[in-house]
Design an enzyme around this catalytic site. Structure first.
Site, PDB file in Angstrom:
ATOM      1  N   GLN A 185     -21.375   0.063 -15.154  1.00 51.71           N
ATOM      2  CA  GLN A 185     -22.007  -0.961 -14.328  1.00 51.71           C
ATOM      3  C   GLN A 185     -23.187  -0.358 -13.565  1.00 51.71           C
ATOM      4  O   GLN A 185     -23.090  -0.066 -12.379  1.00 51.71           O
ATOM      5  CB  GLN A 185     -20.965  -1.516 -13.345  1.00 51.71           C
ATOM      6  CG  GLN A 185     -21.422  -2.670 -12.505  1.00 51.71           C
ATOM      7  CD  GLN A 185     -21.439  -3.955 -13.269  1.00 51.71           C
ATOM      8  OE1 GLN A 185     -20.540  -4.239 -14.039  1.00 51.71           O
ATOM      9  NE2 GLN A 185     -22.452  -4.751 -13.049  1.00 51.71           N
ATOM     10  N   PHE A 186     -24.314  -0.154 -14.251  1.00 51.88           N
ATOM     11  CA  PHE A 186     -25.465   0.469 -13.611  1.00 51.88           C
ATOM     12  C   PHE A 186     -25.988  -0.345 -12.438  1.00 51.88           C
ATOM     13  O   PHE A 186     -26.620   0.178 -11.521  1.00 51.88           O
ATOM     14  CB  PHE A 186     -26.585   0.746 -14.629  1.00 51.88           C
ATOM     15  CG  PHE A 186     -27.446  -0.436 -14.957  1.00 51.88           C
ATOM     16  CD1 PHE A 186     -28.639  -0.638 -14.285  1.00 51.88           C
ATOM     17  CD2 PHE A 186     -27.068  -1.343 -15.932  1.00 51.88           C
ATOM     18  CE1 PHE A 186     -29.441  -1.728 -14.587  1.00 51.88           C
ATOM     19  CE2 PHE A 186     -27.861  -2.419 -16.245  1.00 51.88           C
ATOM     20  CZ  PHE A 186     -29.051  -2.622 -15.567  1.00 51.88           C
ATOM     21  N   THR A 187     -25.706  -1.643 -12.420  1.00 50.40           N
ATOM     22  CA  THR A 187     -26.220  -2.487 -11.344  1.00 50.40           C
ATOM     23  C   THR A 187     -25.591  -2.169  -9.987  1.00 50.40           C
ATOM     24  O   THR A 187     -26.065  -2.649  -8.965  1.00 50.40           O
ATOM     25  CB  THR A 187     -26.042  -3.982 -11.665  1.00 50.40           C
ATOM     26  OG1 THR A 187     -24.656  -4.272 -11.815  1.00 50.40           O
ATOM     27  CG2 THR A 187     -26.812  -4.363 -12.925  1.00 50.40           C
ATOM     28  N   TRP A 210       0.809  -1.218   0.000  1.00 54.10           N
ATOM     29  CA  TRP A 210       0.000   0.000   0.000  1.00 54.10           C
ATOM     30  C   TRP A 210       0.849   1.278   0.000  1.00 54.10           C
ATOM     31  O   TRP A 210       0.529   2.237   0.687  1.00 54.10           O
ATOM     32  CB  TRP A 210      -0.950   0.011   1.194  1.00 54.10           C
ATOM     33  CG  TRP A 210      -1.722  -1.255   1.352  1.00 54.10           C
ATOM     34  CD1 TRP A 210      -1.358  -2.347   2.082  1.00 54.10           C
ATOM     35  CD2 TRP A 210      -2.967  -1.575   0.745  1.00 54.10           C
ATOM     36  NE1 TRP A 210      -2.325  -3.322   1.980  1.00 54.10           N
ATOM     37  CE2 TRP A 210      -3.330  -2.867   1.172  1.00 54.10           C
ATOM     38  CE3 TRP A 210      -3.816  -0.880  -0.107  1.00 54.10           C
ATOM     39  CZ2 TRP A 210      -4.500  -3.486   0.761  1.00 54.10           C
ATOM     40  CZ3 TRP A 210      -4.990  -1.519  -0.499  1.00 54.10           C
ATOM     41  CH2 TRP A 210      -5.317  -2.798  -0.064  1.00 54.10           C
TER      42      TRP A 210
END
Length: 147
Positions: free
Chosen positions: A80-82, A64
């Protein structure tokens, strides 16, 4: 705006059996646009996706420490509308919070365009298409970003 961000070793998207976007080491970004989203959400999300420190330092392996920009990674951006599917009631998701397709595509295209100004390779899916996404997760590291 919601982005499901995945650190990947590789990722690709296929439409009708043809690979239309492919990346190596970097981030797979599944992007959902809400009705209320504006340029401000786009700008915030671009900065967050490019600057989050999600990759290990190449010399000492410290986790990180580096962003996708720091490592010269690649981005695969998929609409990704879902991501705005609400499953709290009933047995079928409600997509009332998702932006209408015209607005969603406009904001999605702006998001992609702003990511491209980073100089990194940016591949995409096809907005509104049925897509098959292949992801080789790295870690796995998967985060949900929301603004």
């Amino acid at each position: 705006m919601r982005v499901l961000l995945q650190r990947v070793k590789s990722s690709q998207v296929t439409v009708n059996g043809k690979i239309i976007g492919k990346i190596g080491l970097g981030l797979n970004l599944l992007v959902g646009i809400a009705q209320r989203d504006t340029e401000a959400e786009i700008d915030w999300m671009v900065r967050k996706c490019l600057q989050l420190r999600l990759f290990p330092h190449p010399e000492d392996g410290q986790k990180w420490q580096k962003s996708v920009q720091d490592i010269g990674g690649e981005l695969l951006v998929i609409s990704q509308f879902t991501l705005y599917g609400d499953c709290r009631q009933g047995r079928r998701p409600s997509f009332d919070q998702s932006a209408h397709p015209q607005l969603a595509q406009e904001l999605y295209d702006r998001f992609v365009s702003k990511l491209q100004t980073s100089g990194l390779k940016v591949a995409t899916g096809e907005f509104g298409a049925i897509m098959a996404v292949t992801i080789e997760n790295d870690g796995p590291v998967t985060l949900l970003l929301e603004k």
